[in-house]
Design a protein around this motif. Structure first.
Motif, PDB file in Angstrom:
ATOM      1  N   GLN A 103       7.063   1.566  -8.971  1.00 31.72           N
ATOM      2  CA  GLN A 103       7.555   0.818  -8.060  1.00 31.72           C
ATOM      3  C   GLN A 103       7.403  -0.997  -7.787  1.00 31.72           C
ATOM      4  O   GLN A 103       6.346  -1.213  -7.198  1.00 31.72           O
ATOM      5  N   SER A 107       8.234  -4.992   0.043  1.00 30.63           N
ATOM      6  CA  SER A 107       7.001  -4.097   1.186  1.00 30.63           C
ATOM      7  C   SER A 107       5.910  -3.495   0.727  1.00 30.63           C
ATOM      8  O   SER A 107       5.328  -3.645  -0.293  1.00 30.63           O
ATOM      9  N   GLU A 109       4.014  -0.894   1.945  1.00 32.59           N
ATOM     10  CA  GLU A 109       3.727   0.248   2.045  1.00 32.59           C
ATOM     11  C   GLU A 109       3.388   0.875   0.315  1.00 32.59           C
ATOM     12  O   GLU A 109       3.888   0.311  -0.298  1.00 32.59           O
ATOM     13  N   SER A 137      14.368  -7.028  -2.355  1.00 37.04           N
ATOM     14  CA  SER A 137      14.905  -5.830  -1.435  1.00 37.04           C
ATOM     15  C   SER A 137      13.580  -4.713  -1.032  1.00 37.04           C
ATOM     16  O   SER A 137      12.776  -5.353  -1.751  1.00 37.04           O
ATOM     17  N   ARG A 138      12.958  -4.411   0.087  1.00 34.19           N
ATOM     18  CA  ARG A 138      11.832  -4.113   0.260  1.00 34.19           C
ATOM     19  C   ARG A 138      10.543  -2.910  -0.644  1.00 34.19           C
ATOM     20  O   ARG A 138      10.057  -2.928  -1.244  1.00 34.19           O
ATOM     21  N   PHE A 139      12.068  -1.799  -0.664  1.00 33.92           N
ATOM     22  CA  PHE A 139      12.296  -1.386  -2.630  1.00 33.92           C
ATOM     23  C   PHE A 139      13.483  -1.406  -2.977  1.00 33.92           C
ATOM     24  O   PHE A 139      14.369  -0.956  -3.330  1.00 33.92           O
ATOM     25  N   ASP A 161      11.414   4.813  -0.692  1.00 39.91           N
ATOM     26  CA  ASP A 161      10.166   4.790   0.845  1.00 39.91           C
ATOM     27  C   ASP A 161       9.330   6.100   0.525  1.00 39.91           C
ATOM     28  O   ASP A 161       8.769   6.294   0.168  1.00 39.91           O
ATOM     29  N   SER A 162       8.185   5.010   1.849  1.00 40.90           N
ATOM     30  CA  SER A 162       7.420   5.845   2.559  1.00 40.90           C
ATOM     31  C   SER A 162       7.527   7.200   2.739  1.00 40.90           C
ATOM     32  O   SER A 162       7.249   8.483   2.209  1.00 40.90           O
ATOM     33  N   ILE A 166      16.301   7.616  -1.237  1.00 35.57           N
ATOM     34  CA  ILE A 166      16.998   5.921  -1.037  1.00 35.57           C
ATOM     35  C   ILE A 166      18.167   5.960  -0.506  1.00 35.57           C
ATOM     36  O   ILE A 166      18.406   7.353  -0.847  1.00 35.57           O
TER      37      ILE A 166
END
Length: 424
Positions: A103, A107, A109, A137-139, A161-162, A166
Protein backbone atom coordinates in the motif's frame (compact mmCIF):
# COMPACT_ATOMS: atom_id res chain seq x y z
CA UNK A 1 9.34 3.56 10.51
CA UNK A 2 8.68 -0.10 9.79
CA UNK A 3 6.88 -2.12 12.39
CA UNK A 4 8.65 -5.39 13.05
CA UNK A 5 6.02 -7.33 11.12
CA UNK A 6 6.33 -5.05 8.07
CA UNK A 7 10.11 -5.29 8.16
CA UNK A 8 9.86 -9.08 8.25
CA UNK A 9 7.36 -9.23 5.39
CA UNK A 10 9.07 -6.71 3.10
CA UNK A 11 12.71 -7.57 3.68
CA UNK A 12 14.35 -9.96 1.25
CA UNK A 13 14.91 -13.52 2.39
CA UNK A 14 17.97 -15.63 1.58
CA UNK A 15 16.82 -16.04 -2.00
CA UNK A 16 14.42 -13.12 -2.48
CA UNK A 17 11.92 -12.81 -5.30
CA UNK A 18 11.82 -9.17 -6.34
CA UNK A 19 8.58 -8.08 -7.99
CA UNK A 20 9.90 -4.65 -8.96
CA UNK A 21 10.49 -1.13 -7.67
CA UNK A 22 8.49 2.08 -7.44
CA UNK A 23 10.68 5.16 -7.90
CA UNK A 24 9.39 8.68 -7.20
CA UNK A 25 10.05 11.17 -10.00
CA UNK A 26 11.79 14.37 -8.93
CA UNK A 27 14.54 12.92 -6.74
CA UNK A 28 18.13 12.34 -7.79
CA UNK A 29 18.84 9.04 -6.08
CA UNK A 30 17.50 9.85 -2.59
CA UNK A 31 15.31 12.31 -0.70
CA UNK A 32 16.94 15.70 0.07
CA UNK A 33 17.58 14.79 3.70
CA UNK A 34 18.23 11.12 3.00
CA UNK A 35 15.88 8.14 2.92
CA UNK A 36 14.29 7.28 6.27
CA UNK A 37 12.29 4.12 6.95
CA UNK A 38 9.18 3.93 4.76
CA UNK A 39 9.79 7.50 3.51
CA UNK A 40 12.27 7.24 0.65
CA UNK A 41 12.69 7.93 -3.05
CA UNK A 42 12.40 4.30 -4.15
CA UNK A 43 10.64 1.25 -2.74
CA UNK A 44 11.50 -2.34 -3.63
CA UNK A 45 8.65 -4.86 -3.58
CA UNK A 46 9.81 -8.31 -2.48
CA UNK A 47 7.83 -11.50 -2.09
CA UNK A 48 6.59 -11.56 1.49
CA UNK A 49 7.33 -14.43 3.85
CA UNK A 50 3.57 -14.87 4.15
CA UNK A 51 0.92 -13.74 1.65
CA UNK A 52 -1.20 -10.77 2.76
CA UNK A 53 -3.40 -10.30 -0.33
CA UNK A 54 -7.19 -10.07 -0.19
CA UNK A 55 -9.96 -10.70 -2.72
CA UNK A 56 -13.68 -9.76 -2.81
CA UNK A 57 -16.07 -12.18 -1.13
CA UNK A 58 -19.47 -11.40 0.44
CA UNK A 59 -21.56 -8.30 -0.40
CA UNK A 60 -23.91 -6.65 2.13
CA UNK A 61 -26.53 -3.96 1.49
CA UNK A 62 -27.07 -2.08 4.75
CA UNK A 63 -29.22 0.68 6.13
CA UNK A 64 -26.41 1.92 8.38
CA UNK A 65 -22.68 1.12 8.21
CA UNK A 66 -22.72 0.18 11.90
CA UNK A 67 -24.79 -2.87 11.01
CA UNK A 68 -21.83 -4.48 9.32
CA UNK A 69 -19.56 -6.84 11.16
CA UNK A 70 -16.97 -6.14 8.48
CA UNK A 71 -16.88 -2.42 9.24
CA UNK A 72 -16.69 -2.98 12.99
CA UNK A 73 -14.28 -5.88 12.90
CA UNK A 74 -10.61 -5.02 12.41
CA UNK A 75 -9.95 -8.56 11.30
CA UNK A 76 -11.97 -8.23 8.09
CA UNK A 77 -10.99 -6.10 5.09
CA UNK A 78 -13.90 -4.30 3.45
CA UNK A 79 -14.83 -1.54 1.00
CA UNK A 80 -17.89 0.60 1.88
CA UNK A 81 -19.80 2.45 -0.83
CA UNK A 82 -22.14 5.03 0.73
CA UNK A 83 -25.04 5.50 -1.70
CA UNK A 84 -27.13 7.70 0.59
CA UNK A 85 -27.62 8.36 4.29
CA UNK A 86 -29.81 5.33 4.44
CA UNK A 87 -28.00 2.87 2.22
CA UNK A 88 -24.45 1.55 2.12
CA UNK A 89 -23.06 -1.36 0.13
CA UNK A 90 -20.22 -3.14 1.94
CA UNK A 91 -18.00 -5.59 0.05
CA UNK A 92 -16.07 -7.92 2.32
CA UNK A 93 -12.60 -9.07 1.28
CA UNK A 94 -11.20 -12.44 2.32
CA UNK A 95 -7.61 -13.72 2.56
CA UNK A 96 -5.89 -14.53 -0.75
CA UNK A 97 -2.95 -16.92 -0.33
CA UNK A 98 -1.76 -16.28 -3.91
CA UNK A 99 -1.06 -12.53 -3.75
CA UNK A 100 1.00 -9.97 -1.85
CA UNK A 101 -0.43 -6.49 -1.29
CA UNK A 102 1.63 -3.30 -0.93
CA UNK A 103 0.00 0.00 0.00
CA UNK A 104 1.16 3.51 -0.95
CA UNK A 105 -0.03 6.82 0.46
CA UNK A 106 0.69 9.95 2.47
CA UNK A 107 -0.26 8.40 5.82
CA UNK A 108 2.45 7.16 8.17
CA UNK A 109 0.08 4.64 9.75
CA UNK A 110 1.18 1.01 9.75
CA UNK A 111 -0.89 -0.25 6.77
CA UNK A 112 1.16 1.99 4.44
CA UNK A 113 4.30 0.28 3.10
CA UNK A 114 5.61 3.24 1.09
CA UNK A 115 5.01 6.78 2.40
CA UNK A 116 4.84 9.34 -0.42
CA UNK A 117 4.53 13.10 0.01
CA UNK A 118 4.11 15.89 -2.53
CA UNK A 119 7.08 16.45 -4.83
CA UNK A 120 8.37 20.03 -5.00
CA UNK A 121 9.73 20.80 -8.46
CA UNK A 122 13.24 22.14 -8.78
CA UNK A 123 15.44 19.99 -6.58
CA UNK A 124 14.88 20.76 -2.93
CA UNK A 125 17.62 22.09 -0.70
CA UNK A 126 17.69 20.78 2.84
CA UNK A 127 14.44 19.75 4.49
CA UNK A 128 11.44 19.15 2.29
CA UNK A 129 9.33 22.25 1.80
CA UNK A 130 6.15 21.88 3.87
CA UNK A 131 2.95 21.45 1.89
CA UNK A 132 0.09 23.58 3.17
CA UNK A 133 -2.52 21.17 1.82
CA UNK A 134 -1.49 17.93 0.20
CA UNK A 135 -3.48 16.54 -2.73
CA UNK A 136 -2.12 13.01 -2.23
CA UNK A 137 -4.55 10.69 -0.49
CA UNK A 138 -3.54 9.29 2.89
CA UNK A 139 -4.30 5.79 1.56
CA UNK A 140 -3.74 6.44 -2.16
CA UNK A 141 -3.39 3.09 -3.90
CA UNK A 142 -2.39 -0.53 -3.57
CA UNK A 143 -0.23 -2.77 -5.73
CA UNK A 144 -1.11 -6.47 -5.72
CA UNK A 145 1.54 -8.92 -6.94
CA UNK A 146 1.01 -12.59 -7.80
CA UNK A 147 3.28 -14.78 -5.69
CA UNK A 148 3.87 -17.23 -8.56
CA UNK A 149 5.59 -16.59 -11.92
CA UNK A 150 5.34 -14.39 -13.89
CA UNK A 151 4.71 -12.34 -10.70
CA UNK A 152 2.19 -10.02 -12.38
CA UNK A 153 1.70 -6.70 -10.56
CA UNK A 154 -1.66 -4.91 -10.66
CA UNK A 155 -2.60 -1.48 -9.37
CA UNK A 156 -5.84 -0.43 -7.66
CA UNK A 157 -7.02 2.97 -6.47
CA UNK A 158 -7.33 3.49 -2.69
CA UNK A 159 -5.71 1.61 0.18
CA UNK A 160 -7.11 -0.07 3.28
CA UNK A 161 -6.80 2.03 6.45
CA UNK A 162 -5.84 0.94 9.98
CA UNK A 163 -9.30 -0.58 10.42
CA UNK A 164 -8.76 -2.55 7.18
CA UNK A 165 -11.51 -0.52 5.47
CA UNK A 166 -11.87 1.67 2.40
CA UNK A 167 -14.71 4.21 2.64
CA UNK A 168 -16.18 5.88 -0.44
CA UNK A 169 -18.48 8.61 0.91
CA UNK A 170 -21.61 10.10 -0.62
CA UNK A 171 -19.63 12.61 -2.71
CA UNK A 172 -17.18 10.09 -4.18
CA UNK A 173 -17.69 8.90 -7.78
CA UNK A 174 -19.16 5.39 -7.57
CA UNK A 175 -21.47 3.15 -9.54
CA UNK A 176 -22.79 -0.38 -10.00
CA UNK A 177 -21.30 -2.28 -12.95
CA UNK A 178 -23.51 -4.31 -15.35
CA UNK A 179 -22.47 -7.47 -13.49
CA UNK A 180 -23.84 -5.97 -10.26
CA UNK A 181 -20.45 -5.28 -8.67
CA UNK A 182 -19.83 -1.88 -7.06
CA UNK A 183 -16.85 0.26 -8.07
CA UNK A 184 -15.67 3.83 -7.65
CA UNK A 185 -12.91 6.43 -7.90
CA UNK A 186 -10.91 8.25 -5.24
CA UNK A 187 -11.21 12.03 -4.82
CA UNK A 188 -8.21 13.09 -6.92
CA UNK A 189 -7.81 9.77 -8.68
CA UNK A 190 -4.95 7.41 -9.49
CA UNK A 191 -3.73 7.88 -13.06
CA UNK A 192 -1.60 5.37 -14.97
CA UNK A 193 0.30 5.60 -18.24
CA UNK A 194 1.91 2.59 -19.92
CA UNK A 195 4.61 3.55 -22.46
CA UNK A 196 4.27 1.99 -25.90
CA UNK A 197 7.10 -0.47 -26.45
CA UNK A 198 8.12 -0.82 -22.79
CA UNK A 199 10.83 1.26 -21.12
CA UNK A 200 13.44 1.41 -23.88
CA UNK A 201 15.04 3.99 -26.13
CA UNK A 202 12.39 3.22 -28.78
CA UNK A 203 9.45 3.71 -26.39
CA UNK A 204 6.78 6.32 -27.00
CA UNK A 205 4.33 7.84 -24.52
CA UNK A 206 1.07 5.99 -23.97
CA UNK A 207 -2.30 7.48 -23.00
CA UNK A 208 -3.02 8.51 -19.41
CA UNK A 209 -5.92 6.56 -17.87
CA UNK A 210 -7.62 6.43 -14.48
CA UNK A 211 -7.70 3.28 -12.35
CA UNK A 212 -10.77 2.47 -10.27
CA UNK A 213 -10.94 1.03 -6.75
CA UNK A 214 -11.56 -2.41 -8.27
CA UNK A 215 -8.82 -2.03 -10.86
CA UNK A 216 -10.78 -1.23 -14.01
CA UNK A 217 -9.41 1.29 -16.55
CA UNK A 218 -11.27 4.50 -17.43
CA UNK A 219 -10.63 7.53 -19.60
CA UNK A 220 -9.77 10.65 -17.60
CA UNK A 221 -12.48 12.72 -15.94
CA UNK A 222 -13.07 16.27 -17.22
CA UNK A 223 -11.17 17.55 -14.19
CA UNK A 224 -9.15 15.61 -11.67
CA UNK A 225 -11.83 15.46 -8.95
CA UNK A 226 -15.01 15.62 -11.08
CA UNK A 227 -17.78 13.37 -9.77
CA UNK A 228 -18.60 11.92 -13.18
CA UNK A 229 -16.21 9.09 -14.19
CA UNK A 230 -14.72 8.73 -17.64
CA UNK A 231 -15.61 5.88 -19.99
CA UNK A 232 -14.63 2.28 -19.33
CA UNK A 233 -11.69 1.16 -21.52
CA UNK A 234 -12.38 -2.54 -21.91
CA UNK A 235 -9.28 -3.58 -23.87
CA UNK A 236 -6.80 -2.19 -21.29
CA UNK A 237 -5.86 -3.57 -17.88
CA UNK A 238 -4.39 -2.45 -14.58
CA UNK A 239 -1.30 -4.66 -15.00
CA UNK A 240 1.87 -2.64 -14.40
CA UNK A 241 4.52 -2.91 -17.13
CA UNK A 242 8.17 -1.91 -17.04
CA UNK A 243 8.15 1.89 -17.32
CA UNK A 244 4.51 2.37 -16.27
CA UNK A 245 3.90 5.72 -14.56
CA UNK A 246 1.50 6.08 -11.62
CA UNK A 247 0.32 9.58 -10.70
CA UNK A 248 -1.13 10.23 -7.23
CA UNK A 249 -1.91 13.96 -7.78
CA UNK A 250 1.15 15.44 -6.13
CA UNK A 251 3.72 12.74 -6.85
CA UNK A 252 4.40 10.50 -9.85
CA UNK A 253 5.91 7.03 -9.46
CA UNK A 254 7.81 5.00 -12.05
CA UNK A 255 7.33 1.21 -11.94
CA UNK A 256 10.39 -0.83 -12.91
CA UNK A 257 10.15 -4.61 -13.12
CA UNK A 258 12.93 -6.78 -11.73
CA UNK A 259 13.86 -7.76 -15.29
CA UNK A 260 13.82 -4.13 -16.45
CA UNK A 261 16.11 -3.08 -13.60
CA UNK A 262 18.55 -5.79 -14.65
CA UNK A 263 19.19 -3.83 -17.86
CA UNK A 264 19.58 -0.38 -16.27
CA UNK A 265 23.00 1.12 -15.56
CA UNK A 266 24.32 0.46 -12.07
CA UNK A 267 25.63 3.13 -9.70
CA UNK A 268 29.12 1.79 -10.51
CA UNK A 269 28.48 2.28 -14.22
CA UNK A 270 27.29 5.86 -13.72
CA UNK A 271 30.33 6.56 -11.53
CA UNK A 272 32.61 5.12 -14.24
CA UNK A 273 31.00 7.43 -16.82
CA UNK A 274 31.57 10.40 -14.50
CA UNK A 275 35.22 9.50 -14.02
CA UNK A 276 35.63 9.01 -17.78
CA UNK A 277 34.38 12.55 -18.48
CA UNK A 278 36.62 13.99 -15.76
CA UNK A 279 39.63 11.97 -17.00
CA UNK A 280 39.30 13.71 -20.37
CA UNK A 281 40.00 16.97 -18.46
CA UNK A 282 37.39 19.19 -20.09
CA UNK A 283 38.33 22.85 -19.87
CA UNK A 284 36.57 26.16 -19.64
CA UNK A 285 37.26 27.64 -23.09
CA UNK A 286 37.71 31.11 -21.57
CA UNK A 287 39.28 30.59 -18.14
CA UNK A 288 41.19 27.48 -19.36
CA UNK A 289 40.68 25.89 -15.94
CA UNK A 290 39.94 22.15 -15.78
CA UNK A 291 36.31 21.23 -15.06
CA UNK A 292 35.08 18.18 -13.14
CA UNK A 293 31.67 16.78 -12.34
CA UNK A 294 31.27 16.38 -8.55
CA UNK A 295 30.86 12.93 -7.02
CA UNK A 296 27.49 11.21 -7.10
CA UNK A 297 27.02 11.98 -3.41
CA UNK A 298 27.64 15.70 -3.95
CA UNK A 299 25.48 15.73 -7.08
CA UNK A 300 22.51 14.89 -4.88
CA UNK A 301 23.11 17.99 -2.70
CA UNK A 302 22.19 20.77 -5.09
CA UNK A 303 23.32 23.49 -2.68
CA UNK A 304 27.00 22.47 -2.90
CA UNK A 305 28.46 24.22 -5.96
CA UNK A 306 32.15 23.45 -6.42
CA UNK A 307 35.00 25.44 -7.95
CA UNK A 308 35.44 23.00 -10.84
CA UNK A 309 31.68 22.65 -11.40
CA UNK A 310 30.79 22.66 -15.12
CA UNK A 311 28.27 25.32 -16.18
CA UNK A 312 26.46 25.43 -19.53
CA UNK A 313 24.87 27.97 -21.80
CA UNK A 314 21.69 26.00 -22.45
CA UNK A 315 20.78 27.76 -25.70
CA UNK A 316 23.95 26.53 -27.45
CA UNK A 317 25.36 23.78 -25.20
CA UNK A 318 28.85 25.27 -24.68
CA UNK A 319 30.24 24.10 -21.33
CA UNK A 320 32.27 26.57 -19.24
CA UNK A 321 33.43 27.05 -15.69
CA UNK A 322 31.56 29.67 -13.67
CA UNK A 323 32.31 33.27 -14.60
CA UNK A 324 30.57 36.53 -13.96
CA UNK A 325 30.35 38.29 -17.30
CA UNK A 326 27.95 38.42 -20.23
CA UNK A 327 24.88 39.47 -18.18
CA UNK A 328 21.92 40.72 -20.21
CA UNK A 329 19.54 41.08 -17.24
CA UNK A 330 20.26 42.74 -13.91
CA UNK A 331 17.20 41.30 -12.13
CA UNK A 332 17.85 37.62 -12.87
CA UNK A 333 21.56 37.38 -13.63
CA UNK A 334 21.73 33.81 -14.98
CA UNK A 335 18.59 33.77 -17.14
CA UNK A 336 20.01 35.93 -19.94
CA UNK A 337 23.74 35.36 -20.44
CA UNK A 338 25.74 35.70 -23.65
CA UNK A 339 27.97 32.73 -24.53
CA UNK A 340 31.56 33.94 -25.12
CA UNK A 341 32.04 31.24 -27.78
CA UNK A 342 29.07 31.87 -30.10
CA UNK A 343 27.35 34.97 -28.66
CA UNK A 344 24.02 33.16 -28.28
CA UNK A 345 21.99 34.54 -25.36
CA UNK A 346 20.14 32.28 -22.95
CA UNK A 347 20.11 30.65 -19.48
CA UNK A 348 23.43 29.81 -17.82
CA UNK A 349 23.20 27.00 -15.24
CA UNK A 350 25.40 24.50 -13.36
CA UNK A 351 25.43 20.92 -14.64
CA UNK A 352 24.49 18.01 -12.37
CA UNK A 353 24.75 14.32 -13.20
CA UNK A 354 21.56 12.28 -13.03
CA UNK A 355 22.23 9.76 -10.23
CA UNK A 356 19.01 7.68 -10.27
CA UNK A 357 19.73 4.67 -12.54
CA UNK A 358 16.04 3.70 -12.82
CA UNK A 359 15.37 6.80 -14.94
CA UNK A 360 17.87 5.79 -17.66
CA UNK A 361 16.50 3.98 -20.73
CA UNK A 362 20.01 2.94 -21.83
CA UNK A 363 23.60 2.88 -20.59
CA UNK A 364 24.88 5.65 -22.86
CA UNK A 365 27.31 8.41 -21.90
CA UNK A 366 25.93 11.57 -20.23
CA UNK A 367 25.99 13.91 -23.22
CA UNK A 368 22.76 15.92 -22.93
CA UNK A 369 21.20 18.20 -20.32
CA UNK A 370 17.58 18.93 -19.52
CA UNK A 371 16.49 22.54 -20.05
CA UNK A 372 16.23 24.58 -17.84
CA UNK A 373 17.51 22.59 -14.80
CA UNK A 374 20.86 21.30 -16.13
CA UNK A 375 20.57 17.64 -15.07
CA UNK A 376 22.72 15.48 -17.34
CA UNK A 377 22.17 11.94 -18.62
CA UNK A 378 22.30 9.96 -21.86
CA UNK A 379 20.86 11.36 -25.09
CA UNK A 380 18.19 8.66 -25.38
CA UNK A 381 17.10 9.10 -21.77
CA UNK A 382 16.83 12.88 -22.15
CA UNK A 383 14.80 12.55 -25.35
CA UNK A 384 12.53 9.89 -23.80
CA UNK A 385 11.57 12.04 -20.80
CA UNK A 386 11.26 15.16 -22.97
CA UNK A 387 8.32 13.48 -24.73
CA UNK A 388 6.46 12.22 -21.64
CA UNK A 389 3.56 14.48 -20.55
CA UNK A 390 3.31 14.25 -16.76
CA UNK A 391 0.19 15.34 -14.85
CA UNK A 392 0.57 18.76 -13.23
CA UNK A 393 -2.03 20.16 -10.85
CA UNK A 394 -5.63 19.15 -11.47
CA UNK A 395 -5.81 19.13 -15.27
CA UNK A 396 -2.50 20.20 -16.87
CA UNK A 397 0.20 17.97 -18.39
CA UNK A 398 3.81 18.86 -19.18
CA UNK A 399 7.20 17.19 -19.63
CA UNK A 400 9.55 17.41 -16.64
CA UNK A 401 13.06 16.41 -15.62
CA UNK A 402 12.81 13.05 -13.79
CA UNK A 403 15.69 14.00 -11.46
CA UNK A 404 14.14 17.21 -10.05
CA UNK A 405 10.58 17.48 -11.50
CA UNK A 406 11.33 20.90 -13.06
CA UNK A 407 9.01 21.61 -15.99
CA UNK A 408 10.96 21.44 -19.24
CA UNK A 409 11.13 24.37 -21.61
CA UNK A 410 8.40 24.19 -24.27
CA UNK A 411 10.75 25.50 -26.95
CA UNK A 412 13.86 23.47 -26.02
CA UNK A 413 13.53 20.50 -23.69
CA UNK A 414 17.17 19.44 -23.85
CA UNK A 415 20.61 20.65 -24.93
CA UNK A 416 23.55 18.72 -26.39
CA UNK A 417 26.68 19.49 -24.38
CA UNK A 418 29.80 20.79 -26.13
CA UNK A 419 32.94 20.22 -24.08
CA UNK A 420 36.36 21.65 -24.92
CA UNK A 421 39.28 19.31 -24.34
CA UNK A 422 42.61 20.36 -22.81
CA UNK A 423 44.80 22.55 -25.04
CA UNK A 424 48.09 21.02 -23.89
Amino acid sequence: MFSSSQEEHCAPSKDPVKYGELVVLGYNGSLPNGDRGRRKSRFALYKRTKANGVKPSAVHILNTPQDSKAVNSKGQHSISYTLSRNQTVVVEYSYDKDTDMFQIGRSTESPIDFVVTDTIAGGQEGEETPITQSTISRFACRVVCERNPPYTARIFAAGFDSSKNIFLGEKAAKWKNPDGQMDGLTTNGVLVMHPKGGFTEESKPGVWREISVCGDVYTLRETRSAQTPGKLVENESNVLLDGSLVDLCGATLLWRTAEGLFHTPTQKHLEALRQEINAARPQCPVGLNTLAFPSMQRSRALSCLEDKQPWVYLACGHVHGYHNWGHRSEQEPNTQRECPMCRVVGPYVPLWLGCEPAFYVDTGAPTHAFVPCGHVCSEKSVKYWSEIPLPHGTHAFHAACPFCATQLSLTQGCSKLIFQGPVD
